[in-house]
Design a protein around this motif. Structure first.
Motif, short mmCIF file in Angstrom:
data_model
loop_
_atom_site.label_atom_id
_atom_site.label_comp_id
_atom_site.label_asym_id
_atom_site.label_seq_id
_atom_site.Cartn_x
_atom_site.Cartn_y
_atom_site.Cartn_z
N GLY A 1 -7.42 3.47 8.27
CA GLY A 1 -8.36 4.25 7.47
C GLY A 1 -7.90 4.40 6.02
N ASP A 2 -7.17 3.42 5.51
CA ASP A 2 -6.60 3.50 4.17
C ASP A 2 -7.66 3.63 3.08
OD1 ASP A 2 -4.02 3.43 5.10
OD2 ASP A 2 -3.73 1.30 4.71
N TRP A 3 -8.81 3.01 3.28
CA TRP A 3 -9.83 3.07 2.24
C TRP A 3 -10.35 4.50 2.08
CZ3 TRP A 3 -15.08 4.18 1.79
CH2 TRP A 3 -15.65 3.80 0.59
N MET B 1 0.72 6.63 -2.58
CA MET B 1 -0.11 6.47 -1.39
C MET B 1 -0.49 5.01 -1.20
SD MET B 1 -3.91 7.77 -0.58
CE MET B 1 -4.48 6.40 -1.56
N ARG B 2 -0.90 4.35 -2.29
CA ARG B 2 -1.25 2.93 -2.22
C ARG B 2 -0.04 2.09 -1.78
NH1 ARG B 2 -5.43 0.20 -4.90
NH2 ARG B 2 -7.02 1.55 -5.73
N ALA B 3 1.11 2.36 -2.38
CA ALA B 3 2.32 1.60 -2.06
C ALA B 3 2.70 1.77 -0.59
CB ALA B 3 3.47 2.02 -2.97
N GLU B 4 2.63 2.99 -0.10
CA GLU B 4 2.98 3.25 1.30
C GLU B 4 1.98 2.59 2.24
OE1 GLU B 4 5.77 4.53 2.50
OE2 GLU B 4 6.47 4.85 0.45
N GLY B 5 0.69 2.59 1.87
CA GLY B 5 -0.31 1.91 2.68
C GLY B 5 -0.07 0.41 2.75
N GLU B 6 0.34 -0.17 1.61
CA GLU B 6 0.64 -1.60 1.59
C GLU B 6 1.87 -1.91 2.45
OE1 GLU B 6 -1.30 -3.98 0.49
OE2 GLU B 6 -2.70 -2.42 -0.12
#
Length: 179
Positions: free
Chosen positions: A104-106, A132-137
């Protein structure tokens, strides 16, 4: 009595203008991301990727990078060049994007953009969104490696795809790689 100050009203107007510009930019990015799917062709994909059944995979010439967007009807967008990618590379990209869909990253990205619009004056908000973006990647990359892909081959895929990019996509989406 002393005359009322116009400073609070002026500050509120400046804050409101910042919110409107930030929110407007996000809406424009969302519209642009949505238009990508209209010009694209649907692609059949391996059901063993762990994607929800309502996930769409679209191939389009309008982007140079794979990306994911959407929450209720998630969409994975592949560049037209993905037709010529080796099967292992396509599988790695789809596994990565499938991890974003499952996590559900988006939806979290959009939440961060809403918070960023409201608190656009606070630099910690921009730092938190970047983290948050870096951790999601990293989580999506870990999911690919846990799925059994060779880490060195996957790293080579990331480098190969990033080498062809000149700039960061300006969509409200999660790009597979960035320049």
């Amino acid at each position: 009595p002393p005359a009322p100050s116009a400073v609070p009203e002026l500050l509120f107007m400046i804050w409101g203008l910042g919110v409107a510009v930030s929110a407007g930019r996000t809406v424009l990015q969302l519209v642009t991301a949505r238009l990508l799917t209209r010009r694209g062709e649907d692609v059949a994909f391996d059901v063993g990727l762990g994607l929800p059944p309502h996930t769409r995979v679209v191939r389009t010439s309008s982007t140079k990078v794979a990306m994911t967007f959407g929450f209720l009807r998630p969409t994975i967008v592949l560049p037209l060049e993905s037709k010529t990618w080796p099967d292992g590379q396509v599988r790695a990209v789809l596994l990565h994007e499938a991890a974003h869909v499952r996590r559900g990253d988006w939806a979290w990205l959009i939440f961060a953009k809403v918070v960023g619009a409201l608190y656009w004056l606070n630099p910690l908000v921009y730092w938190a969104e970047a983290r948050m973006r870096a951790e999601g990647e990293l989580a999506a990359d870990n999911a690919v490696v846990r799925a059994g892909l060779d880490p060195l081959a996957y790293a080579a895929t990331l480098v190969d795809l990033a080498a062809g990019l000149r700039s960061r996509p300006s969509y409200a989406a999660l790009p597979f790689v960035e320049a």
